[in-house]
Every structure is written in C-alpha cells, then in structure tokens.
Write a protein that holds these residues in place. Structure first.
Motif, short mmCIF file in Angstrom:
data_model
loop_
_atom_site.label_atom_id
_atom_site.label_comp_id
_atom_site.label_asym_id
_atom_site.label_seq_id
_atom_site.Cartn_x
_atom_site.Cartn_y
_atom_site.Cartn_z
N GLY A 14 0.81 -1.21 0.00
CA GLY A 14 0.00 0.00 0.00
C GLY A 14 0.85 1.26 0.00
N LEU A 15 1.93 1.27 0.79
CA LEU A 15 2.84 2.41 0.80
C LEU A 15 3.51 2.62 -0.56
N ILE A 16 3.93 1.53 -1.17
CA ILE A 16 4.57 1.63 -2.48
C ILE A 16 3.59 2.15 -3.52
N GLU A 17 2.36 1.65 -3.47
CA GLU A 17 1.35 2.11 -4.44
C GLU A 17 1.02 3.59 -4.23
N GLU A 18 0.89 4.01 -2.98
CA GLU A 18 0.60 5.41 -2.68
C GLU A 18 1.75 6.32 -3.15
N ALA A 19 2.98 5.91 -2.84
CA ALA A 19 4.13 6.70 -3.27
C ALA A 19 4.24 6.73 -4.79
N ALA A 20 3.95 5.62 -5.43
CA ALA A 20 4.03 5.55 -6.90
C ALA A 20 3.04 6.51 -7.53
N ILE A 21 1.85 6.58 -6.99
CA ILE A 21 0.83 7.48 -7.55
C ILE A 21 1.26 8.94 -7.36
N SER A 25 3.98 8.91 -11.11
CA SER A 25 2.88 8.65 -12.06
C SER A 25 2.50 7.18 -12.12
N GLY A 26 2.58 6.51 -11.00
CA GLY A 26 2.14 5.11 -10.91
C GLY A 26 3.22 4.07 -11.13
N ASN A 27 4.45 4.47 -11.39
CA ASN A 27 5.54 3.52 -11.64
C ASN A 27 6.08 3.01 -10.30
N LYS A 28 5.69 1.80 -9.92
CA LYS A 28 6.06 1.24 -8.62
C LYS A 28 7.56 0.96 -8.52
N THR A 29 8.15 0.50 -9.60
CA THR A 29 9.59 0.21 -9.59
C THR A 29 10.38 1.48 -9.33
N ALA A 33 12.85 2.51 -6.22
CA ALA A 33 14.21 2.97 -6.49
C ALA A 33 14.44 4.35 -5.87
N LEU A 34 13.46 5.22 -5.97
CA LEU A 34 13.56 6.56 -5.38
C LEU A 34 13.74 6.47 -3.86
N ALA A 35 12.97 5.60 -3.24
CA ALA A 35 13.07 5.42 -1.79
C ALA A 35 14.43 4.86 -1.39
N MET A 36 14.93 3.90 -2.15
CA MET A 36 16.24 3.31 -1.83
C MET A 36 17.35 4.34 -2.01
N ARG A 37 17.28 5.15 -3.08
CA ARG A 37 18.28 6.20 -3.28
C ARG A 37 18.26 7.19 -2.12
#
Length: 84
Positions: A14-21, A25-29, A33-37
């Motif tokens: 759910g956190l990944i989906e919320e952050a992706a949106i 623009s919805g890109n979960k990968t 990657a943004l969070a890991m960076r």
C-alpha cells in the motif's frame, strides 16, 4: 539482468502504491528505487574519514593535534600585501 523482488506485506504494498501514484505517475519500480536512493543518501558518510575506525590513527606522545601547524603569521592576517 532483471531480478525479481516480491513484497507480500499489504501495508508495504500500500505504501509503495501510494508513493508511486504521488511521485512517479504510478511507476512502482521507480518509487521503490527513489526510496532506496533517498535512504542511501541519508546514510552516506559526511565529513572526513580521519579517525573513523578505532586504532586507525596513532599520535605520538606529546603531539597536540589542536595546535596551529603554521608558526608564521599569514599575510592575510597581518594585512601585508604581496608584490606580484
């Protein structure tokens, strides 16, 4: 060289989906990657590595590392100008 990472925890998904949106623009990968960076940047060492590991620096007895290295007054401190 694709590698698959499976995340099954509903709260994390759910956190990944919320952050992706919101962020990608919805890109979960890309959201992951943004969070890991961001995590790696926050954990990066800042400053000098001098003396970072115990025993990596030895100082002889009687040496004070806080004393000035230069004995002479610098030109900038004295107000003297150098002729060039």
């Amino acid at each position: 060289m694709p590698v698959v990472v499976t995340i099954n925890r509903p709260d994390v998904v759910g956190l990944i989906e919320e952050a992706a949106i919101k962020l990608t623009s919805g890109n979960k990968t890309e959201a992951v990657a943004l969070a890991m960076r961001h995590l790696l940047d926050n954990e990066a060492r800042s400053g000098s590595l001098f003396g970072a590991h115990p025993g990596s620096v030895t100082v002889r007895r009687g040496v004070d590392l806080t004393l000035p290295v230069l004995d002479d007054e610098l030109d900038a401190e004295s107000g003297k100008e150098m002729a060039r």
